[in-house]
Design an enzyme around this catalytic site. Structure first.
Site, PDB file in Angstrom:
ATOM      1  N   CYS A  10       1.478  -0.739   2.757  1.00 40.79           N
ATOM      2  CA  CYS A  10       0.363  -0.293   3.592  1.00 40.79           C
ATOM      3  C   CYS A  10       0.601  -0.695   5.053  1.00 40.79           C
ATOM      4  O   CYS A  10       1.511  -1.453   5.365  1.00 40.79           O
ATOM      5  CB  CYS A  10      -0.955  -0.885   3.086  1.00 40.79           C
ATOM      6  SG  CYS A  10      -1.065  -2.675   3.274  1.00 40.79           S
ATOM      7  N   CYS A  13       0.591  -4.403   5.637  1.00 40.02           N
ATOM      8  CA  CYS A  13       1.799  -5.040   5.102  1.00 40.02           C
ATOM      9  C   CYS A  13       2.963  -4.890   6.078  1.00 40.02           C
ATOM     10  O   CYS A  13       3.709  -5.840   6.325  1.00 40.02           O
ATOM     11  CB  CYS A  13       2.163  -4.442   3.750  1.00 40.02           C
ATOM     12  SG  CYS A  13       0.871  -4.626   2.501  1.00 40.02           S
TER      13      CYS A  13
END
Length: 77
Positions: A10, A13
């Protein structure tokens, strides 16, 4: 020292991975930042929310993206 970023890919991340790499560069360390995307591997650390930062196999942050400055503090002895 080992540094791992746990996350499935994501935006948060990826941002944590960028911040971790920048912190390593700031400190002049010659280590790589490993990205772990496998859900089973992530769960093996007891992490239920990503992203997470792991330093020397110890989970340091979960569910947030600390600043480069904060990661530098985590990495300093």
């Amino acid at each position: 020292m080992t540094i791992k970023v746990l996350g499935t890919g994501c935006a948060k991340c990826r941002k944590l991975e960028e911040h971790a790499k920048e912190a390593v560069k700031t400190l002049g360390l010659d280590i790589s930042v490993e990205k772990i995307e496998d859900v089973k591997s992530i769960m093996s650390y007891g992490v239920m929310m990503t992203p997470a930062l792991v330093v020397d196999e110890v989970v340091k942050t979960v569910g947030k993206v600390p600043s480069v400055k904060d990661i530098v503090k985590i990495l300093q002895p």
